[in-house]
Design an enzyme around this catalytic site. Structure first.
Site, PDB file in Angstrom:
ATOM      1  N   GLU A 155      -8.679   1.592   8.221  1.00  0.00           N
ATOM      2  CA  GLU A 155      -7.473   1.274   7.816  1.00  0.00           C
ATOM      3  C   GLU A 155      -7.523   2.906   7.488  1.00  0.00           C
ATOM      4  O   GLU A 155      -7.625   3.429   7.790  1.00  0.00           O
ATOM      5  CB  GLU A 155      -8.582   0.472   6.764  1.00  0.00           C
ATOM      6  N   HIS A 159      -1.915  -0.520  -3.912  1.00  0.00           N
ATOM      7  CA  HIS A 159      -1.820  -0.804  -2.659  1.00  0.00           C
ATOM      8  C   HIS A 159      -0.262  -0.554  -1.970  1.00  0.00           C
ATOM      9  O   HIS A 159       0.144  -1.549  -2.672  1.00  0.00           O
ATOM     10  CB  HIS A 159      -2.620  -2.256  -1.695  1.00  0.00           C
ATOM     11  N   ARG A 203      -4.369   5.675   0.203  1.00  0.00           N
ATOM     12  CA  ARG A 203      -2.996   4.698  -0.959  1.00  0.00           C
ATOM     13  C   ARG A 203      -2.083   5.246  -1.459  1.00  0.00           C
ATOM     14  O   ARG A 203      -0.926   4.739  -1.592  1.00  0.00           O
ATOM     15  CB  ARG A 203      -3.600   4.009  -0.887  1.00  0.00           C
TER      16      ARG A 203
HETATM   17  C1  SIN Z   1      -9.863  -2.983   0.740  1.00  0.00           C
HETATM   18  O1  SIN Z   1      -9.263  -2.634  -0.388  1.00  0.00           O
HETATM   19  O2  SIN Z   1     -10.874  -1.909   0.567  1.00  0.00           O
HETATM   20  C2  SIN Z   1      -9.165  -3.264   1.767  1.00  0.00           C
HETATM   21  C3  SIN Z   1      -7.396  -3.612   1.074  1.00  0.00           C
HETATM   22  C4  SIN Z   1      -6.999  -4.136   2.644  1.00  0.00           C
HETATM   23  O3  SIN Z   1      -7.161  -4.852   3.106  1.00  0.00           O
HETATM   24  O4  SIN Z   1      -5.829  -3.402   2.671  1.00  0.00           O
END
Ligand code: SIN
Length: 524
Positions: free
Chosen positions: A112, A226, A272
């Protein structure tokens, strides 16, 4: 037998990991105003970050956490949480928690934003949070009572220590539930904004209750948006996990141009705050933004939760382009706590998103939040077990009719609109000042604990948090992580490095925290 009683407010991963770690010699009540599955943890799609590959390490995970956190993390907390988290993930594996694995049993590790390697463990594809909550509920002993649909209305402070909670059940009955320790684990404040990923019940109750009780709140200006909420007809329909970009999806505009091309070397997997701002600018310029998923094979199998959100929203996965927009996701700030979750109010603990531990700095690294819930839930449990039973309190409780709340005479939607328009991804002094005045001068009605409804209480909590957040955002004259001021667009280490904005008992102050280091210092 210890014979001690504990009330936990909230029922997400932090609350349940705390409760699961308490031995039968304690009586534990986990109380939630909705059902036990109404929490942000249940909605968590991403996973749990833990360095498991041979070329990965606690150091590398800490470096990524510090880089995302923009020089505002507490270094000891970062290292300690990652190390403890490592052990707790091993415990989950030993307990047969169903982390996704290949046919040969090898764990599937996802990637991620801002992670330098694949280290995200997930379960059920994109249903890690839901599966973790189920798992933790299954581990609760009979000494843990789950009390659903009971609202914590106020904390009971006696002889300067927290000694219970005033609650209201769904029939409106008010009770004082006394306890030796109170643990607030009631989540963040997503419902302050129009578009968010949070459960509808997440209205900053933990922050507001702790503030009323005299606890310190800090870092409230750091709000994580997000980048990718699924949007259709101007409404958000849930989260499209960053793991989708981790599997190769890219952000494009209406003309198929890549959004992140020249913005950051990590492109679509940049931190992010950077991705959210880039999308925000595109949307403000009038183009729509899509997540191009055409190169992901077996999308439905890998992301069943997101596929079902698309189906419900009427977005066709076969088109290969999911319409997205940023939305409020996580509050980095919260009630100031030490490494055990202890607050400045004796016998009051705060864990999970409601707490500010220093782990996330100014911007949380993806999949570090379930990790934080597991670590701080367990630590608070260990701390309480080592404490002596608090002395018996003979104090007489105040009359609930004498305990009042200021409830603003506007609806939640009006507050959400102001916060979204002026206190979100891009902020300026002028706009913040206008919102601050608007919030502070708002007419209110005084309602006592018996009169107030759940909706009025939610509104009072959100209004309180909005005031504190706006004041913090106005005071911090720099941009860092989840706080971006277009009138002060850079990090200002000279004036703000290691400084935290603290709210307590109606006052606001700036305080130095020596444990806060920036990325370069951590590398040195
Ligand atoms: C997170 O906020 O740690 C995960 C969120 C996502 O799945 O993008």
């Amino acid at each position: 037998m210890s014979g001690q009683t504990i009330i936990v407010v909230g029922a997400g991963a932090a609350a349940l990991s705390f409760a699961a770690a308490m031995p039968p010699s304690f009586e534990v009540m986990v109380m939630t105003k909705e059902s036990v599955y109404d929490s942000n943890s249940t909605l968590a799609q991403g996973g749990i970050a833990s360095s498991k590959l041979p070329h990965d390490s606690t150091f590398a995970h800490a470096e990524d956490t510090l880089y995302a956190g923009c020089g505002h993390n507490h270094i000891e907390t970062v290292n300690g949480a990652i190390e403890d988290g490592h052990r707790l993930v091993e415990e989950l594996i030993d307990q047969n928690f169903p982390f996704d694995a290949d046919e040969d049993g090898k764990l599937r590790l996802g990637k991620e934003g801002a992670h330098s390697v694949n280290r995200i463990l997930h379960a059920g594809g994109d249903a890690t949070g839901r599966m973790l909550i189920r798992h933790l509920i299954g581990r609760l002993g009979s000494h843990v009572v789950l009390k659903e649909h009971e609202t914590a209305v106020d904390l009971w402070i006696e002889n300067d220590r927290c000694a219970g909670v005033w609650t209201k059940d769904s029939r409106g009955n008010v009770s004082l539930r006394k306890a030796d320790y109170i643990v607030l684990a009631a989540g963040g404040c997503g419902n302050l904004f129009q578009m968010h990923t949070n459960n509808r019940s997440v209205t900053s109750d933990g922050l507001s209750l702790a503030y009323r009780a005299g606890a310190e709140l800090t870092d409230l200006e750091f709000v994580q948006f997000h980048p990718t909420l699924l949007v259709k007809n101007g409404r958000a329909h849930g989260l499209v996990s960053e793991a989708v970009r981790g599997e190769g999806a890219i952000l494009i505009d209406e003309n198929d141009r890549r959004v992140m091309e020249e913005i950051h070397p990590l492109k679509d997997l940049a931190p992010r705050d950077i991705v959210s701002r880039a999308i925000h600018e595109k949307l403000a310029a009038g183009t729509r933004v899509f997540l191009d998923i055409r190169n992901i094979r077996d999308f439905r199998m890998r992301f069943p939760t997101i596929s079902s959100l698309c189906e419900k929203a009427g977005v066709l996965i076969e088109d290969g382009r999911l319409p997205v927009s940023p939305g409020m996701h996580f509050l980095m700030g919260g009630v100031s706590v030490n490494k055990w979750g202890e607050t400045s109010v004796p016998n009051l603990f705060v864990i999970g998103e409601a707490a500010c531990t220093g782990f996330h700095g100014a911007n949380r690294l993806a999949s570090n939040s379930l990790l934080e819930c597991l670590v701080f839930g367990k630590r608070a449990a260990e701390r309480i077990q080592k404490r002596k039973k608090p002395a018996f309190l003979s104090g007489k409780a105040s009359d609930p009719e004498d305990m009042t709340f200021d409830v603003p005479l506007v609806n939640m939607k009006a507050i959400q609109k102001k916060m979204t328009d002026h206190v979100s991804i891009v902020r300026t002094a002028d706009e913040l000042l206008k919102v601050k005045n608007w919030l502070e001068q708002m007419p209110v009605q005084k309602l006592n604990v018996k009169e107030i409804t759940k909706e009025e209480l939610n509104l009072a909590h959100l209004w309180q948090t909005a005031k504190l957040m706006t004041a913090s955002a106005l005071l911090r004259t720099e941009s860092r992580g989840g706080h971006f001021r277009s009138d002060y667009p850079s990090i200002d280490d000279e004036n703000w490095k290691g400084k935290q904005i603290i709210h307590s008992k109606g006052s606001i102050k700036v305080r130095e925290n020596e444990g806060i280091v920036n990325y370069a210092e951590a590398q040195a």
